[in-house]
Structure formats: C-alpha cells, structure tokens
Scaffold this motif. Structure first.
Motif, PDB file in Angstrom:
ATOM      1  N   VAL A 171       3.371  -3.916   5.352  1.00  0.00           N
ATOM      2  CA  VAL A 171       2.793  -4.240   4.050  1.00  0.00           C
ATOM      3  C   VAL A 171       3.875  -4.030   3.000  1.00  0.00           C
ATOM      4  CG1 VAL A 171       1.027  -3.672   2.348  1.00  0.00           C
ATOM      5  CG2 VAL A 171       0.486  -3.550   4.779  1.00  0.00           C
ATOM      6  N   VAL A 172       4.052  -5.031   2.124  1.00  0.00           N
ATOM      7  CA  VAL A 172       5.023  -4.952   1.038  1.00  0.00           C
ATOM      8  C   VAL A 172       4.278  -5.150  -0.278  1.00  0.00           C
ATOM      9  CG1 VAL A 172       7.123  -5.917   0.027  1.00  0.00           C
ATOM     10  CG2 VAL A 172       6.853  -5.854   2.513  1.00  0.00           C
ATOM     11  N   VAL A 173       4.353  -4.175  -1.161  1.00  0.00           N
ATOM     12  CA  VAL A 173       3.679  -4.236  -2.455  1.00  0.00           C
ATOM     13  C   VAL A 173       4.663  -3.802  -3.537  1.00  0.00           C
ATOM     14  CG1 VAL A 173       1.388  -3.825  -1.489  1.00  0.00           C
ATOM     15  CG2 VAL A 173       2.801  -1.889  -2.188  1.00  0.00           C
ATOM     16  N   PHE A 174       4.242  -4.003  -4.803  1.00  0.00           N
ATOM     17  CA  PHE A 174       5.038  -3.568  -5.939  1.00  0.00           C
ATOM     18  C   PHE A 174       4.438  -2.289  -6.521  1.00  0.00           C
ATOM     19  CE2 PHE A 174       6.119  -8.071  -5.756  1.00  0.00           C
ATOM     20  CZ  PHE A 174       7.497  -8.019  -5.901  1.00  0.00           C
ATOM     21  N   ALA A 175       5.286  -1.510  -7.160  1.00  0.00           N
ATOM     22  CA  ALA A 175       4.837  -0.258  -7.749  1.00  0.00           C
ATOM     23  C   ALA A 175       3.729  -0.526  -8.762  1.00  0.00           C
ATOM     24  CB  ALA A 175       6.012   0.465  -8.414  1.00  0.00           C
ATOM     25  N   GLY A 176       2.665   0.271  -8.672  1.00  0.00           N
ATOM     26  CA  GLY A 176       1.530   0.111  -9.553  1.00  0.00           C
ATOM     27  C   GLY A 176       0.428  -0.768  -8.997  1.00  0.00           C
TER      28      GLY A 176
END
Length: 496
Positions: free
Chosen positions: A290-295
C-alpha cells in the motif's frame, strides 16, 4: 655458452648474449602455452570435445573462461587450476568425473561459475568447494548424487543459484542454509530427485528469498497433510516454483508410485487437512503493498484463510506497537469488527510492515496477514509552482519599468525649512535650480516666515504681523544667464 664467451672475451658481451638466448627461449615457450588441441581467444580458452582424458601439461595462465566440457576427464587432482589465478568461469559438463580431491580449486578464489553437470559424482563432500567464497552459480544437475553433506555449501557466502536436479538425493540439509551464511541465495533446485518428504520445520526456517526459489517437484513425495500445507501456502503466496510447475507437484498415496496424484489439482483428497495446524503457526497467508501520502486516510484489511464468526484480531505496527480493539480508544487509529485497521491521518513514520493476526479460539487456529505500507510526502502541485514563479517575474518586471521610466518629483513638496531672508537665499528654490533646469519660465514658490525674521517690513504692517505668519509668493523668472540672473519679487498674499 662457453664458445660464445670465448669468441667475445669481454664479460659484458657474454652476458648480453646469454640474456638474448633466455629471452628467445621465453618467447618461444610462451607461444606453446596454448595447447594445440585447444583454442585460445583473448581471455578464453576452450578445449571442448577434443577427447581429453586429463588436462594438458602446458596451460596458459591468462584465461578467465575455461571450457573443458564434453571430454573424458575422470578425476581432478590437487592444484589443478592453481596456475590460473584469473579464472572466473569453468565449464566441465559432460565428462566422467567421479570425485574431486582436496585443494583442487586452490588459488582460484575468484571463480564465479562452476559447471560440473552431467558427470558421475556420487557424493558432494565439504572439501569440494573450499575457498570459493566468490562462487555465485553451482551446477551439479544430472549426476548420480545420493548424498549432500551438511558442510558442502559452507563458506560459499556469495552463492546465488544451486542446481541439484536430476540426481538421486533422498535428503538435503536445509538447516545448513541460513540468512547470515547465504544472504544472496535465491534458487535451490532439488527437483527430479528421490526425496519422500520435505522437512517443513527446516524449510520454514529458510530465509524468505530462498523459500521463493526452492524447487522440489517431480520427487517421490508421500501424500500427507504436511506436504500439502507446504505447497498450498507456496501457491497462495505466488511462488514461481509452484506456479510454473503446478502439474509436476505430485505425491504417492500411501507411498505407492502407481497411485500418484497432483497436490494442487486433486484437492479433494486433502479436504480433511487443516492447513494452519499442519504448517505450525503463525503463517503469513497474504501479502500486499500500500502506498499513500502523508495525511491520507487509509484502511488495511485483515483478510486471511480463517472465516469463522468468533475471530479476534491484533495488529503489529512498526511505529505504534501492538494494536488491539481495546487499545485504540481516543486515538486516530481503530480496528473494525472484521479486523480492518483504520488510520485517519498517516504520517511518514507509519511506513513499514504491518502484521495482522486473526485467532479462532474455538478451533485453536490462527493466520497472519502482512501489509507493507509506504507513506510519501505530498508532492508540490506543478501548476501552483509555475503560477507563483510567473507572478513573481511579472511583479519584478513592473518594478524595474517603474524605476526606469517614471520621473521623480521636482521638490514640489520639499520639506526643508527656508533659510533666513537676510542671507538672501531660499535653499528649496535655489537647490531646485541647481539640480536641473525646469521647463516652465516662471516658478511660484511658497515660504512661511516668522515675525522676528520679517524686519524689512515697515511700521504699522510690522506691528500688525506681530506674532503672525505671512504667506509670501516669490516670482522667480529665469533669464538666459541661468540661475545667476534670477530675480525675486515678493507679494503679500494673506495673513493668518
């Protein structure tokens, strides 16, 4: 040599002749270092398919590649290749080699590829490959090997691929392969041998990289739940060793070769097997990234092979430690009844591997899910970045144009107080004419003067202006002589 020295009495001439003969002999001998039955090209020497029963006495020392395949070699003695310190690849396939003596590979520690396939080796002993710490690929397939001793691969720390297929191996020392001893090993081919079982405890202890590359198809495996669990989990994880050879993973019912079935095709035979119990827990059954952005708001599911209604879930986070349903009160992290981990605002330090363990207390089973989470910093919007840059350039250009083309004020609002009249000067007026020549012929300048400085006025007017201020307008007329011919004519305008 004596005749040569007698004919040339000086000692120096004798020595020169001896050196010349020695050099001639060396050059002549170097041409003979490549055997006539071999082909020497650059850094490669090939003596393939020439009927060699033993190695030629004179072999060059420069090759990094040596091909001795398809000959009749039966034995390799000590220091066979010690005169080839640059050797990196050695092919000796399709010979009749039965054994290797001690120190056969001394002084060739740089060897990276060793091909001993299609020979007559019966056993692989620990001293066979001593000193080959740079060896990356070892080919021993299609021999008659029945036993591989435990210390055989010890010291081969750079090993990446080992081929032992098409032999007669019944047991293999899986326990001798560990993460710190073979950190690069990615393929261990034991297919087409005579192993009746694979010790799952030893296989489970193998490094993950090795497990992905273990090939054990086409063996004489006995059908049991333990073996079925091995292949079931490997197939679930998508290992190529099972996916590419699904039909070749067979077993013998009750050890009878005539009753052979396929592990993954005939699953009905294993329907009574409990995979989790056979495999020993915990077992990772699913993998995901899983790749997400901060926040960002992210949810990690805990889907495992267990589908009971009374399951409890526990997550292990790289930054938060153990997370349970009772430990998430008042935080931005929570666990749903189905085991899903809910993180409302991710941070960069939340990156890492998350483990979810599902436990079925009633049946005494558990399973584990592994999720690799990567949290990235939010990327800057290229549109706003370009817009800000363009706006900054525009403002800078406007300021430069304003500085270059707008005419500054001509002392119309000069705030410097006027000098006394007795001196006959007005600083504001004269400084203006001194700095430049205006376009208008007549300029009007306004000055305020105190009563004590207006002594030149007569009698009554002077008394009336006592403690008052008088506004006087001076008419300045520019003559052709410039500022030197300037005449002043005061006019009384008003009294405050």
């Amino acid at each position: 040599m004596s005749i040569f020295c007698i004919a040339h009495s000086p000692i120096l001439t004798c020595l020169k002749g001896a050196l010349f003969l020695l050099l001639f002999w060396f050059l002549h001998g170097s041409k003979q270092t490549c055997p006539s039955i071999c082909l020497c090209i650059s850094d490669t020497v090939t003596c393939s398919s020439v009927g060699l029963a033993k190695l030629p006495r004179s072999m060059p020392s420069f090759p990094s590649n040596l091909d001795l395949s398809h000959n009749h070699l039966t034995w390799l003695g000590p220091n066979t290749f010690s005169r080839m310190p640059r050797l990196e690849k050695l092919w000796m396939a399709h010979n009749e080699i039965r054994t290797l003596s001690h120190d056969v590979f001394s002084n060739v520690s740089g060897l990276r590829l060793l091909d001993l396939s299609s020979n007559r080796l019966h056993m692989v002993e620990p001293h066979y490959f001593q000193g080959l710490w740079r060896l990356e690929e070892l080919r021993l397939y299609n021999n008659k090997i029945t036993q591989v001793e435990a210390g055989t691969l010890s010291g081969l720390s750079s090993l990446k691929k080992v081929y032992l297929s098409f032999n007669q191996i019944t047991h293999f020392p899986f326990f001798s392969i560990q993460d710190h001893t073979h950190p690069f090993l990615a393929m261990l081919d034991l297919s087409s041998n005579r192993m009746s079982s694979v010790p799952w405890e030893d296989v489970k202890a193998l490094p993950r990289l090795v497990q992905r590359g273990v090939y054990v198809h086409n063996n004489s495996l006995i059908c049991d739940c333990s073996m079925y669990a091995v292949f079931w989990h490997w197939n679930l994880r998508g290992y190529d060793s099972v996916k590419d050879f699904t039909d070749e993973h067979t077993c013998n019912v009750c050890g009878d070769p005539r009753r052979s079935i396929q592990f993954l095709r005939d699953s009905r035979f294993f329907q009574n097997c409990t995979v989790e119990k056979a495999v020993m827990q915990p077992v990772t059954v699913l993998l995901s990234d899983v790749v997400v952005f901060a926040g960002d708001w992210v949810r990690l599911d805990c889907q495992t092979s267990l589908n009971g209604t009374e399951l409890s879930f526990t997550w292990l986070s790289p930054s938060r430690g153990f997370i349970t349903q009772t430990s998430t009160n008042g935080t931005l992290t929570s666990i749903f009844p189905n085991g899903t981990l809910d993180i409302r605002a991710t941070a960069v330090n939340d990156s890492g591997v998350y483990f979810c363990t599902a436990v079925d207390v009633r049946q005494g089973l558990n399973a584990t899910r592994e999720v690799n989470v990567t949290v990235l910093l939010p990327a800057a919007d290229p549109f706003y970045t370009g817009y800000t840059t363009l706006l900054g350039c525009t403002v800078t250009l406007v300021l430069i144009l304003a500085y270059l083309f707008l005419t500054p004020c001509r002392c119309g609002l000069c705030k410097q107080p006027p000098a006394p009249h007795s001196q006959g000067t007005l600083p504001c007026v004269f400084s203006s004419f001194a700095r430049g020549q205006p376009n208008a012929e007549t300029l009007r300048h306004v000055a305020f003067m105190e009563q004590k400085k207006k002594t030149y006025l007569s009698g009554d007017l002077n008394r009336k202006l006592k403690h008052k201020k008088m506004l006087i307008i001076y008419n300045a007329t520019e003559h052709e002589t410039g500022t030197e011919g300037l005449s002043l004519s005061p006019k009384l305008v008003g009294i405050k």
